[in-house]
Enzyme design. Structure first.
Site, PDB file in Angstrom:
ATOM      1  N   LYS A  71       0.718  -1.326  -0.059  1.00  0.00           N
ATOM      2  CA  LYS A  71      -0.032  -0.095  -0.122  1.00  0.00           C
ATOM      3  C   LYS A  71       0.866   1.223  -0.287  1.00  0.00           C
ATOM      4  O   LYS A  71       0.372   2.374  -0.453  1.00  0.00           O
ATOM      5  CB  LYS A  71      -1.119   0.015   1.264  1.00  0.00           C
ATOM      6  CG  LYS A  71      -2.167  -0.963   1.038  1.00  0.00           C
ATOM      7  CD  LYS A  71      -3.289  -0.514   1.710  1.00  0.00           C
ATOM      8  CE  LYS A  71      -4.379  -1.594   1.531  1.00  0.00           C
ATOM      9  NZ  LYS A  71      -5.620  -1.594   2.324  1.00  0.00           N
ATOM     10  N   LYS A 115      -4.840  -8.021  -7.068  1.00  0.00           N
ATOM     11  CA  LYS A 115      -5.831  -8.289  -6.366  1.00  0.00           C
ATOM     12  C   LYS A 115      -7.182  -7.209  -6.718  1.00  0.00           C
ATOM     13  O   LYS A 115      -6.811  -6.270  -6.966  1.00  0.00           O
ATOM     14  CB  LYS A 115      -5.788  -8.291  -4.960  1.00  0.00           C
ATOM     15  CG  LYS A 115      -6.896  -8.361  -3.817  1.00  0.00           C
ATOM     16  CD  LYS A 115      -6.446  -8.348  -2.444  1.00  0.00           C
ATOM     17  CE  LYS A 115      -6.889  -6.736  -1.913  1.00  0.00           C
ATOM     18  NZ  LYS A 115      -8.180  -6.311  -1.824  1.00  0.00           N
ATOM     19  N   LYS A 161     -10.841  -2.163  -3.669  1.00  0.00           N
ATOM     20  CA  LYS A 161     -11.571  -0.830  -3.534  1.00  0.00           C
ATOM     21  C   LYS A 161     -10.663   0.463  -4.181  1.00  0.00           C
ATOM     22  O   LYS A 161     -11.130   1.146  -4.615  1.00  0.00           O
ATOM     23  CB  LYS A 161     -11.928  -0.448  -2.205  1.00  0.00           C
ATOM     24  CG  LYS A 161     -12.968  -1.493  -1.573  1.00  0.00           C
ATOM     25  CD  LYS A 161     -13.085  -1.074  -0.120  1.00  0.00           C
ATOM     26  CE  LYS A 161     -13.858  -2.391   0.648  1.00  0.00           C
ATOM     27  NZ  LYS A 161     -13.337  -2.272   1.876  1.00  0.00           N
TER      28      LYS A 161
HETATM   29  P1  ATP Z   1      -8.354  -1.829   0.459  1.00  0.00           P
HETATM   30  O1  ATP Z   1      -8.182  -1.920  -1.095  1.00  0.00           O
HETATM   31  O2  ATP Z   1      -8.893  -0.573   0.715  1.00  0.00           O
HETATM   32  O3  ATP Z   1      -7.725  -2.538   1.395  1.00  0.00           O
HETATM   33  P2  ATP Z   1     -10.490  -4.231   0.241  1.00  0.00           P
HETATM   34  O4  ATP Z   1     -10.836  -4.325  -0.900  1.00  0.00           O
HETATM   35  O5  ATP Z   1      -8.894  -5.232   0.255  1.00  0.00           O
HETATM   36  O6  ATP Z   1      -9.862  -2.611   0.313  1.00  0.00           O
HETATM   37  P3  ATP Z   1     -11.078  -4.449   2.764  1.00  0.00           P
HETATM   38  O7  ATP Z   1     -12.151  -3.940   3.524  1.00  0.00           O
HETATM   39  O8  ATP Z   1      -9.611  -4.459   3.261  1.00  0.00           O
HETATM   40  O9  ATP Z   1     -11.410  -4.412   1.515  1.00  0.00           O
HETATM   41  O10 ATP Z   1     -11.370  -6.198   3.151  1.00  0.00           O
HETATM   42  C1  ATP Z   1     -12.615  -6.761   3.546  1.00  0.00           C
HETATM   43  C2  ATP Z   1     -12.498  -8.237   3.286  1.00  0.00           C
HETATM   44  O11 ATP Z   1     -12.451  -8.583   1.853  1.00  0.00           O
HETATM   45  C3  ATP Z   1     -11.164  -8.957   3.902  1.00  0.00           C
HETATM   46  O12 ATP Z   1     -11.528 -10.083   4.511  1.00  0.00           O
HETATM   47  C4  ATP Z   1     -10.414  -9.137   2.594  1.00  0.00           C
HETATM   48  O13 ATP Z   1      -9.712 -10.300   2.802  1.00  0.00           O
HETATM   49  C5  ATP Z   1     -11.485  -9.532   1.665  1.00  0.00           C
HETATM   50  N1  ATP Z   1     -11.218  -9.280   0.323  1.00  0.00           N
HETATM   51  C6  ATP Z   1     -10.551  -7.938  -0.073  1.00  0.00           C
HETATM   52  N2  ATP Z   1     -10.601  -8.089  -1.402  1.00  0.00           N
HETATM   53  C7  ATP Z   1     -10.384  -9.280  -1.751  1.00  0.00           C
HETATM   54  C8  ATP Z   1     -10.249 -10.129  -2.962  1.00  0.00           C
HETATM   55  N3  ATP Z   1      -9.902  -9.440  -4.203  1.00  0.00           N
HETATM   56  N4  ATP Z   1     -10.798 -11.245  -3.036  1.00  0.00           N
HETATM   57  C9  ATP Z   1     -10.926 -11.871  -1.925  1.00  0.00           C
HETATM   58  N5  ATP Z   1     -11.067 -11.143  -0.867  1.00  0.00           N
HETATM   59  C10 ATP Z   1     -11.035 -10.031  -0.578  1.00  0.00           C
HETATM   60 MG    MG Z   2      -7.934  -4.746   2.135  1.00  0.00          MG
END
Ligand code: ATP
Ligand code: MG
Length: 344
Positions: A114, A206, A209
């Site tokens: 990050k 991955k 968001k």
């Molecule tokens: P950011 O990029 O801001 O970290 P994020 O998409 O990773 O956002 P989080 O709120 O950090 O979202 O994660 C929430 C849940 O979703 C966690 O359990 C994380 O492991 C899962 N998750 C996030 N992205 C993925 C993905 N691409 N595939 C599977 N699980 C995911």
């Molecule tokens: Mg995350």
């Protein structure tokens, strides 16, 4: 000592919830309600480890709460709340800042990913994020943590912190009559065909968001047209789908789309390839659009309906916070006694 089984997990209120959050986390949250007591948290204190616009943060906290409910989490039988309403998370996180070692945090890949080259400019909070996450889990003495693959390392760190706390304070824990260990070893639950959903633009990244391209992800609030466009534009290779899973090994984009299909349909990848092996991507993508719209359409609709009523959402969070705090406060009374703080 046997710990009561309890599930805890969280989602950050940052940007748009996407298919990765849904398949990697929220679908599991829903299923676990059948067999465990569950606590699901909108982790707003994690969100501010990077800059958040205050008005947008509020909107996003309510939207994630709406998503939990729209996906089928029952906030009456289980606990749904936002982290900042239970101050014990921050309190325990401070103690864990003093238990975890710099060397442990230096190994965390999420921080490295990050911050990239701009590490000097990252917030201290982003660095200490995994300690707060350990506190989130352990303040409820949670034993099971459903997360996507990307969070595995952080749950393992929570296990290390629990273990070091139990060791460092072993005599104090024993003298209070609390047995050999105070904190459980929380177990990450990472299963199924979509534990790491990848970007639709790049099968090696991955789905996230924070990706600047909206075409990289399917948002839970996307309408049918947006879903169709994004799936049709998703990166693929020119070959037809392989007949079995070994054929996916060197094809990250194909692997990702087959995994998404399998997870949405509650089937295995092998089963999906049994049907689509040999097919062109255009055919497979049409089926994937139909399936995605079928599964996500009603959720997006329900989320949009729920966010129209912020008073209801806020009442869910207030009720959940009170119930969460009752558990967290009890843990903190023990922790203060164990550490040696004087308390009222
Ligand atoms: P950011 O990029 O801001 O970290 P994020 O998409 O990773 O956002 P989080 O709120 O950090 O979202 O994660 C929430 C849940 O979703 C966690 O359990 C994380 O492991 C899962 N998750 C996030 N992205 C993925 C993905 N691409 N595939 C599977 N699980 C995911
Ligand atoms: Mg995350």
């Amino acid at each position: 000592m046997a710990f009561k089984e309890r599930v805890f997990s969280g989602v950050q209120p940052t940007g748009n919830l996407h298919l990765g959050n849904y398949l990697g986390a929220i679908v599991k949250f829903v299923a676990l309600q059948e067999t465990y007591d569950c606590i699901y948290c909108v982790v707003d204190m994690h969100a501010i480890t990077v800059w958040q616009d205050p008005a947008e943060l509020k909107r996003s906290i309510r939207e994630v709460t709406a998503a939990f409910i729209a996906c089928g989490i029952d906030p009456k039988k289980h606990i749904v709340f936002n982290q900042s309403q239970v101050a014990e998370h921050a309190e325990l996180a401070w103690i864990f800042n003093c238990v975890a070692r710099l060397g442990w945090l230096n190994r965390m890949t999420q921080f490295k990913e990050k911050t990239g080259k701009d590490r000097e400019n990252a917030s201290v909070g982003l660095y200490a994020y995994p300690n707060l996450m350990a506190a989130d889990i352990l303040v409820y003495l949670a034993t099971h943590v459903p997360v996507g693959e990307d969070q595995k390392q952080h749950v393992e760190l929570a296990r290390d912190i629990a273990q070091k706390f139990n060791n460092d304070f072993a005599p104090s824990i024993a003298s209070l009559g609390l047995g050999a260990a105070f904190f459980p070893q929380p177990e990450p639950l990472i299963q199924g065909p979509a534990t790491r959903v990848m970007s639709l633009r790049d099968g090696t990244k991955k789905m996230s968001k924070s990706d600047p391209s909206d075409y990289s992800r399917i948002n839970l609030t996307d309408d049918a047209d947006a879903i169709a466009q994004k799936v049709r534009k998703a990166k693929t290779d020119p070959n037809p789908l392989p007949p079995d899973e070994t054929g996916l090994e060197t094809r990250p984009e194909a692997d990702n789309l087959v995994g998404i299909f399998a997870a949405l349909a509650s089937r295995t990848k092998a089963d999906v390839l049994g049907e689509f092996g040999g097919a062109q991507f255009s055919n497979f993508k049409s089926a994937l659009v139909d399936l995605s719209v079928d599964k996500l359409g009603p959720i997006g609709g329900e989320m949009k309906r729920l966010v129209q009523d912020p008073a209801y959402i806020d009442s869910v969070l207030a009720d959940g916070s009170a119930r969460a705090q009752a558990i967290a406060a009890e843990t903190m009374r023990y922790v203060k006694d164990i550490v040696g703080f004087v308390r009222r």
